[in-house]
Design a protein around this motif. Structure first.
Motif, PDB file in Angstrom:
ATOM      1  N   VAL A  96       0.832  -1.208   0.000  1.00 51.87           N
ATOM      2  CA  VAL A  96       0.000   0.000   0.000  1.00 51.87           C
ATOM      3  C   VAL A  96       0.867   1.257   0.000  1.00 51.87           C
ATOM      4  N   LYS A  99       2.474   1.582  -3.462  1.00 46.51           N
ATOM      5  CA  LYS A  99       1.465   2.018  -4.436  1.00 46.51           C
ATOM      6  C   LYS A  99       1.094   3.477  -4.204  1.00 46.51           C
ATOM      7  N   GLY A 100       0.867   3.850  -2.960  1.00 45.76           N
ATOM      8  CA  GLY A 100       0.467   5.221  -2.648  1.00 45.76           C
ATOM      9  C   GLY A 100       1.537   6.239  -2.970  1.00 45.76           C
ATOM     10  N   LEU A 103       1.708   6.893  -6.737  1.00 43.39           N
ATOM     11  CA  LEU A 103       0.635   7.784  -7.170  1.00 43.39           C
ATOM     12  C   LEU A 103       0.866   9.206  -6.671  1.00 43.39           C
ATOM     13  N   ALA A 207      -5.020   4.297  -9.359  1.00 46.76           N
ATOM     14  CA  ALA A 207      -4.956   3.051  -8.600  1.00 46.76           C
ATOM     15  C   ALA A 207      -5.818   1.978  -9.238  1.00 46.76           C
ATOM     16  N   THR A 210      -4.284   0.313 -12.418  1.00 45.76           N
ATOM     17  CA  THR A 210      -3.215  -0.679 -12.268  1.00 45.76           C
ATOM     18  C   THR A 210      -3.743  -2.100 -12.204  1.00 45.76           C
ATOM     19  N   THR A 422      -3.999  -5.029  -1.952  1.00 45.22           N
ATOM     20  CA  THR A 422      -3.219  -3.799  -2.031  1.00 45.22           C
ATOM     21  C   THR A 422      -4.007  -2.669  -2.705  1.00 45.22           C
ATOM     22  N   VAL A 423      -4.551  -2.927  -3.905  1.00 47.00           N
ATOM     23  CA  VAL A 423      -5.282  -1.871  -4.620  1.00 47.00           C
ATOM     24  C   VAL A 423      -6.577  -1.507  -3.891  1.00 47.00           C
ATOM     25  N   ALA A 426      -5.587   0.615  -0.980  1.00 50.13           N
ATOM     26  CA  ALA A 426      -5.071   1.899  -1.459  1.00 50.13           C
ATOM     27  C   ALA A 426      -6.202   2.798  -1.950  1.00 50.13           C
ATOM     28  N   VAL A 427      -7.141   2.232  -2.703  1.00 49.38           N
ATOM     29  CA  VAL A 427      -8.291   3.016  -3.172  1.00 49.38           C
ATOM     30  C   VAL A 427      -9.106   3.539  -2.004  1.00 49.38           C
ATOM     31  N   LEU A 430      -7.255   6.406  -0.457  1.00 46.70           N
ATOM     32  CA  LEU A 430      -7.283   7.569  -1.344  1.00 46.70           C
ATOM     33  C   LEU A 430      -8.647   8.244  -1.325  1.00 46.70           C
TER      34      LEU A 430
END
Length: 1541
Positions: A96, A99-100, A103, A207, A210, A422-423, A426-427, A430
């Protein structure tokens, strides 16, 4: 057909109606013999007298390897739970964060991006916006470039290291160009995504996007599906849906938002997905182009690192060039990326724009209006560095801990789950962060600089997210990615798999960490092997072996050769133990370890045979013991030999060891006896039906000592039994690859799990030649305490360091696993037979044979490893003298072998990938420490005396040098026992002095302070030992023996070194020495020598001189003689006795005997084999090196000690003519049990004769040659100055390597630990899954011998009335009943297995399985289904072969039973097809009565045999090659059919 000898079998007793009784299971392995040794093996029922029913059952004693480790096991399970949770958290958090941060960085790259600025410091009633200057954006561009490049740099370093220090293969040009193209597409697509796509969309959309990077893997996965896959149609439909979902993600935003730059999305995503093509193509695809790609994939196994050595650099350059191109396309100057680099990462200003109140908070399109005020604020230029570090460490930790999860088999929960989350996580973050930031621009004021934030959607609301952000479409993208990467949820790798087996690419992709983790994780393309395939394997191999199929070894990646059969890949373990003079307790511990292995192997074999499961840890097992000096002069004649007391002790302890393991009284069948060219052989069949073979060596027929025993079993097992097989070279290579020699000492104690861990290491690395475990010394007394700490430190620090930075130099022969193929290599096994001819050979070859064997393996390029989780316990010397003699062998051999390795270091580094120049330098440091050790200890003692006793340096020097010089003089001049006595006295004195030294040193450190170099070094050393002990909690208390170790430093590092070096010429073993039995002639010679010595003493006296040497009291007379009550005798005027006629005749007889002895010597020189065959002479007449026995030149010199013959030689009594290979006396010895006698095949006899003549002919120690052994290995010159940092450097290296090795050991332990509650619940498992999961555990409980014949546990139960409620009388009465014991585990299993039924009411005796599965109906039902399946398969096989021809020539006609009639078909349960369940277990079609017996009777389980001989297997038909001219049933003389061909 050649005649086959048979053993008569007991006729089955029948009941009143002739029906057989299911409960009367028999097995002759547990009953005594009733005939003589040449008779049959008739057995009788064990009957117990009514007055003698009281029991003395074996008591289970938990020591050594069987010690209670429940606390440790619980700790490990808790640790594994912690590993599950901790790894899950780290992988998810790292993913996370990575990924964050990506972005976040891409959000700052967009040109003309405006973001609302916090008005907290500038004015609450005003609105501010900010646009990032070019310097700030350049910093974030560089951050993205660095983040992308670091993993590629790691890949470059790894590739260079492997290509330069290991082996590589150059790919074909076309293949390299294709790989280069796909990797270029991946790098180009990543640059477009980072610098074009993601800056143009908000972070939430980025995000989601991906999850749309799986188009190419999805297409290749679809095209690689074959018709052999189950449910292929459904999978293809889902594949098409997943690909469609991926494609929608590529075009949905370009179509909806109608922005030209967004059409880069499908180009970038497809290019990126090209990077994972290799993981989804298969050489078995129905399409030719995909098959071609599959062949490229197979080639990449060997060429990958060569390719990536260039591709890594190319991808970094391409990524950076595309970045410059995009920067230029956006209308900016690419040179600014370099010219503004310093400003970007240094102080610069951020321009904040104040919006007029009339705008109402709406951000204008342009900020260059004249009426907008600006404010310059300082940029937080370190923020980009912090974010970059977060991204780097987040991605790296995600990758490292994800790989750790795969290695220790927790991939589902701790790898696949967090990667898939993870996504979504992360979403979620966000959405929350962007929503908060839109509502309150100052919310992150104290956390993130106000001018930096994610690109947020405008007018963000949750409802807008569901509709405008296409949340519903993102769910489809996420599910499609999950389907395409479904393989990460079903891992099939073995424990501690290498990185190459886990991942396709060498490293990860940092900017797309979760997609890289999912799509780069290798898929297991091999189809699952179903349990039904076992029937095919049985047809291939027969019923003797059961195959384990593993697709996870290194061999699975090699091309399959059609000539190699699946059975050739079975793991075969040959236990090879050397014995000499072990005590009873030591033998019992060793035999118990073998019995545990036998039980474990039987459980795995039975589980595969009857429960139809595939066991990845299955192995074949056979035990060989090589008994040195196993014979002695017989009690009745000097011409015959018998087994010595140690062999008889082994025979006597077999039953005791088996009874202790199986917790019931067991009597094994007496061993089968074989006369052999080297002595003899005893063969037992253990309860689990594995072979236990004792090779008894006669030192007058074959060379003795441990190294030559190792040569024996290497050439026998790997040369005779493997290389002489009539099979192809490829099959021999496969068998040798999977054949392992487990070398043991005769006092070792271990569990099967310890061997399994070593086999794991072997399967993991095909270049591994040997592996050793953690050796724990066992015993009592101060010497054992010293060795406890010494062994602990040696394993914790030294062996762990060698394992981590190079190779272990010594795999001890007491418990090590050697690969057969490695031993068979050039300059290993052959060179190991080298006879010592030079001085150093005696030290290097014979004094430390295990270390020399490892040196040979290292010099051939093999690796030697150490597994700290594989525990073994060995008896160590308990006395001072025995310990010193042991180390007297070890110390010089260690130095000699290390010097040999260092002397050949250049060639070894070149051929061995695991030995580097740094490792050689480390060994040189250790060697220097060893050489400087005595001088260092001496100087330490001098300084300690000064500190402790307040004396000057020279006085202290004199006090210390005098005893050392005296000890050296004694070692050069006195015998060994005197040397050891002086060493013991000096060691005691030094220990007392060391106590005072410790106190004085402590006081000195108190005066100098804790900051002094000595204090720092001492604290560091003690601290490292303590930390090492804490990291080994199971062995923590070994550190308490450190005080004994400290007190013994002068003795062990000064006196012992001197003793070892000065006694280099002594080549005797030094431990376990016993007095050999002497012949009558030797006893008479000793008596005569004593009389001669007495005479010489008297002659040297004054009275003897005056008498001029005239006789002694026995051969002199006197004219005057008187005595007083026998107290004294006076003789005057003495003169010698005159020789009478009888004395003259005696002298003539002695002369004739001398002549006869010389004639015999000449005959033995001319015809040695004939001479030995006619008469066995226990005296050695060969000298060292006399291979051809040409003694004619030295006959005249042998007139002394060989001139006397025993009176028994001239006895007139008739003697039985004996031949050592047909009827030696030892096989008739009643102490060797009345077992059967058999003979070796002519080919094996010839093999042993050739081997003995070539390598193992007996040799004597030549004292003249031993005197020449040089003492120049060490020249001990005390060094005046020893630098502390030299030893500190060694300590730092060892401590660091120990930490890494501890992590590896912890990984191995966690990978081998199973948490049942982390698996699927039993209720959720199908019947087959339930059996497969607990197969070995179920079989071990069903095959227990305890309780099978009515044994009882009189100590069970709990509570206050436990004693009073014992049913003692009832149990004793039950014990009176006559019964036949079952002595083999598979028969016990079959007896219980037949009783399994889910109908508990009709069969209440259903056996208890395990604590977790006790009396569970679904478990019993599953076993019953499996039992019926086995029955059906064997019934079908019997029907197919009924009346048909087969290669073994067995007809399907029912054989006659022992009474000459057809077997009774009414016994046992009968299936609908009319075949008894018991017949199912009679594998080759024999009657059930031959296995299970009839009422009150039963027949014999004859044991498990590999070859056809007179001792066949009563459980199955003996199979022979079909003779087209004659097929008949063999019958014995009594007319009883034995059911054999």
């Amino acid at each position: 057909m050649s005649a086959v000898r048979h053993r008569p079998m007991a006729p089955p007793a029948t009941g009143e109606h002739g029906d057989s009784d299911d409960n009367n299971f028999t097995d002759d392995e547990s009953s005594p013999l009733t005939h003589d040794i040449y008779g049959g093996s008739q057995r009788t029922i064990q009957e117990t007298k009514g007055w003698d029913v009281f029991r003395d059952p074996p008591i289970k004693i938990e020591t050594g390897s069987t010690a209670n480790q429940e606390c440790l096991e619980l700790t490990i399970k808790i640790l594994k739970i912690f590993a599950y949770i901790f790894t899950f958290i780290i992988v998810l958090t790292g993913g996370v964060i990575a990924k964050g941060t990506v972005l976040f960085m891409t959000s700052q790259v967009r040109k003309d991006r405006k973001i609302e600025y916090c008005n907290k410091d500038l004015g609450r009633d005003k609105t501010f916006v900010v646009r990032l200057p070019e310097e700030e954006r350049i910093a974030w561009i560089w951050a993205l470039v660095i983040a992308y490049s670091l993993p590629e740099i790691g890949s470059l370093i790894r590739s260079v290291r492997i290509c330069f220090f290991k082996t590589f293969k150059v790919p074909k040009t076309g293949h390299f160009l294709f790989v280069w193209m796909m990797e270029s597409f991946s790098a180009l697509g990543t640059a477009l995504l980072m610098f074009v796509v993601l800056p143009q969309i908000d972070a939430i959309q980025g995000a989601m996007l991906t999850n749309c990077l799986c188009v190419i893997p999805g297409i290749f996965g679809l095209l690689s599906r074959t018709s052999k896959e189950g449910k292929r149609f459904i999978k293809v439909i889902i594949d098409l849906a997943a690909i469609a979902a991926q494609v929608t993600g590529l075009v949905i935003w370009p179509l909806l938002e109608n922005r030209r730059e967004l059409w880069v999305i499908p180009v970038a995503c497809v290019m990126i997905s090209c990077g994972w093509w290799e993981n989804y193509v298969s050489a078995q695809s129905p399409l030719g182009i995909v098959r071609a790609l599959g062949r490229i994939k197979e080639e990449m196994h060997n060429t990958r690192y060569f390719c990536h050595m260039f591709l890594s650099i190319w991808k970094i350059l391409l990524f950076f060039c595309v970045t410059l191109l995009i920067y230029w396309a956006n209308g900016e100057e690419p040179s600014n990326l370099f010219s503004l680099y310093g400003d970007a990462f240094g102080p610069h200003k951020i321009i904040v724009y104040e919006l007029p109140a009339g705008l109402g908070g709406v951000l204008p399109d342009t900020l260059e209006s004249a009426n907008i005020d600006t404010v310059d604020v300082d940029a937080a230029y370190n923020t980009v560095v912090y974010v970059l570090l977060l991204q780097i460490f987040g991605a790296y930790l995600c990758y490292i801990f994800g790989k750790f999860a795969c290695k220790i088999l927790i991939q589902g929960f701790s790898y696949a789950f967090p990667v898939s989350l993870t996504v979504p996580i992360a979403v979620s973050f966000l959405i929350a962060a962007c929503g908060i930031r839109i509502d309150d621009p100052c919310f992150f004021h104290d956390t993130i600089p106000d001018y930096l934030f994610f690109t947020s959607p405008s007018n963000f609301r949750f409802n807008n997210f569901v509709t405008e952000q296409m949340a519903w479409a993102w769910i489809l993208w996420l599910l499609s990615q999950t389907w395409i990467a479904l393989h990460i949820w079903t891992p099939k790798c073995e424990r501690l798999a290498t990185t190459e087996k886990l991942f396709v690419r060498p490293m990860y992709s940092a900017l797309l960490i979760d997609q890289s983790m999912a799509l780069n994780r290798r898929r297991d393309d091999q189809a699952d092997v179903k349990t039904e395939d076992l029937s095919d394997i049985e047809k291939e191999k027969g019923d003797e072996y059961y195959e384990t199929i593993s697709v996870h070894t290194d061999r699975s990646s090699a091309p399959n050769k059609p000539s190699i059969k699946s059975s050739d890949n079975i793991t075969r373990i040959y236990t090879c133990a050397t014995m000499w003079h072990e005590t009873k307790d030591e033998m019992i511990e060793f035999l118990k370890s073998i019995m545990r292995m036998d039980e474990d192997q039987c459980a795995r074999r039975v589980a595969q045979k009857y429960l139809r499961v595939l066991d990845p840890d299955y192995y074949e097992f056979e035990t060989h013991i090589f008994f040195d000096d196993a014979f002695e002069i017989s009690d009745h004649s000097d011409d015959d030999i018998q087994c010595n007391r140690f062999v008889k002790l082994l025979i006597g302890t077999m039953d005791e060891a088996a009874s202790e393991i199986h917790q019931t009284t067991i009597r094994l069948r007496p061993p089968k006896k074989y006369p052999t060219p080297y002595g003899g052989r005893l063969v037992w069949t253990l309860p689990g039906k594995t072979k236990f073979i004792a090779h008894l060596k006669d030192k007058d027929r074959i060379r003795h000592r441990k190294r030559w025993s190792q040569v024996m079993y290497m050439y026998y097992l790997l040369g005779h039994r493997l290389m002489e097989l009539p099979i192809s070279v490829d099959r021999k290579d496969a068998i040798a690859e999977n054949t392992y020699l487990l070398t043991l000492d005769g006092d070792i104690d271990f569990k099967p799990n310890a061997v399994t861990l070593l086999v794991d290491l072997m399967k993991k690395n095909r270049n591994l030649g040997a592996a050793c475990g953690r050796i724990h010394p066992v015993g009592s007394g101060p010497m054992v305490w010293y060795q406890l700490f010494e062994y602990a430190i040696g394993h914790w620090l030294q062996k762990a360091t060698e394992h981590m930075i190079g190779c272990v130099l010594c795999s001890p022969g007491c418990f090590s696993l050697f690969r057969g193929k490695a031993l068979m290599d050039d300059n290993v096994m052959k060179k190991y037979t080298t006879k010592p001819t030079e001085a150093r050979h005696y030290v290097q070859y014979d004094q430390g044979e295990d270390r020399w064997l490892c040196t040979l393996l290292l010099q051939r390029g093999y690796r030697v490893e150490y597994s700290a989780a594989s525990d073994a316990y060995t008896h160590c010397p308990e006395g001072f003298n025995e310990f010193y003699n042991q180390r007297r062998r070890w110390v010089p051999s260690t130095i000699a072998n290390i010097m040999d390795l260092l002397g050949d270091a250049k060639r070894t580094i070149k051929i061995n990938d695991n030995i580097s120049l740094l490792y050689v330098f480390y060994q040189m440091m250790l060697m220097g420490g060893t050489i400087l050790g005595p001088g260092t200890i001496f100087l330490m003692l001098v300084g300690a005396f000064v500190a402790a006793f307040r004396i000057d340096n020279w006085t202290s020097f004199h006090y210390n040098i005098v005893p050392i010089l005296a000890f050296m003089v004694i070692c050069f001049t006195c015998k060994s026992n005197i040397q050891l006595f002086v060493a013991q006295v000096l060691s005691t004195c030094y220990a007392l002095i060391m106590m005072a030294v410790i106190v004085g040193t402590a006081l000195q450190l108190g005066e100098d302070g804790i900051g002094s170099p000595s204090a720092i070094f001492l604290i560091s050393m003690v601290g490292s030992f303590f930390i090492a002990a804490c990291l080994h909690p199971q062995e923590f208390w070994c550190i308490t023996c450190g005080l004994i170790y400290l007190l013994s430093i002068p003795s062990m590092y000064l006196l012992l070194i001197l003793y070892s070096i000065i006694n280099l010429n002594v080549v005797s073993w030094g431990t376990r020495e016993v007095v050999a039995k002497k012949t009558k002639k030797e006893l008479e010679a000793e008596k005569k020598a004593a009389e001669e010595a007495k005479k010489r003493v008297k002659q040297k006296s004054m009275l003897g001189f005056l008498q001029s040497g005239i006789g002694d009291n026995d051969d002199e007379e006197g004219s005057i003689e008187f005595s007083l009550a026998g107290l004294f005798r006076c003789v005057f005027c003495t003169h010698g006795k005159t020789s009478d006629e009888k004395q003259q005749l005696t002298s003539i007889a002695e002369s004739l005997d001398t002549i006869k002895t010389r004639i015999d010597t000449i005959e033995s020189a001319v015809d040695p084999h004939g001479h030995h065959a006619s008469r066995h002479n226990r005296r050695r007449t060969t000298s060292s090196g006399s291979k051809d026995h040409h003694l004619l030149t030295s006959v005249a010199e042998k007139s002394g000690d060989e001139s006397d013959e025993s009176d028994s030689d001239t006895s007139a009594e008739p003697k039985q003519e004996r031949d050592f290979l047909t009827n030696p006396y030892w096989i008739e010895d009643p102490d060797v049990r009345k077992g059967e006698v058999d003979f070796l095949s002519s080919s094996e006899i010839q093999f042993w004769k050739d081997l003995i003549d070539q390598y193992l002919y007996p040799i004597d120690n030549d004292p003249v040659e031993q005197v020449h052994i040089s003492k120049e290995y060490l020249q001990l010159e005390p060094i005046g100055l020893v630098f502390v940092f030299f030893f500190a450097l060694i300590l730092v290296i060892q401590f660091t390597a120990m930490l890494f090795h501890r992590f590896g050991t912890l990984s191995h332990i966690l990978a081998s630990t199973e948490l049942n509650f982390c698996k699927k619940k039993s209720e959720d498992l199908t019947q087959d899954q339930l059996i497969d999961k607990h197969a070995v555990e179920i079989v071990k409980n069903l095959q227990r011998l305890q309780g099978i014949d009515g044994d009882y546990d009189n100590d069970s139960g709990s509570g206050p009335d436990r004693i009073a409620r014992r049913k003692t009388i009832q149990n004793l009465e039950k014990a009176r009943q006559p019964r036949r014991q079952i002595g083999t585990l598979d028969v016990a299993f079959k007896k219980r297995f037949l009783k399994l039924t889910a109908d508990a009411e009709n069969n209440p005796a259903t056996p208890i399985l395990t604590r977790r599965l006790t009396m569970r109906a679904e478990t019993i039902r599953a076993l019953e289904v499996r039992k019926n399946s086995v029955m059906a398969e064997r019934r079908k096989s019997a029907m197919q072969t009924l009346g048909a021809k087969n290669e073994y020539g067995i007809s399907a006609v029912p054989p006659l039973n022992n009474n000459g009639a057809l077997p009774n078909q009414r016994s046992g349960r009968v299936s609908n097809a009319g075949i008894s369940i018991k017949d199912v277990f009679n594998v080759n079609g024999g009657p059930a009565e031959q296995i299970y017996g009839s009422n009150g009777g039963g027949t014999i389980n004859q044991g498990y045999e590999h070859v056809i001989d007179e001792d066949g297997d009563g459980n199955s038909l003996r199979l022979t090659t079909r003779n087209p001219h004659q097929v008949s049933w063999g019958q014995n003389v009594n007319g009883n059919n034995t059911g054999r061909l």
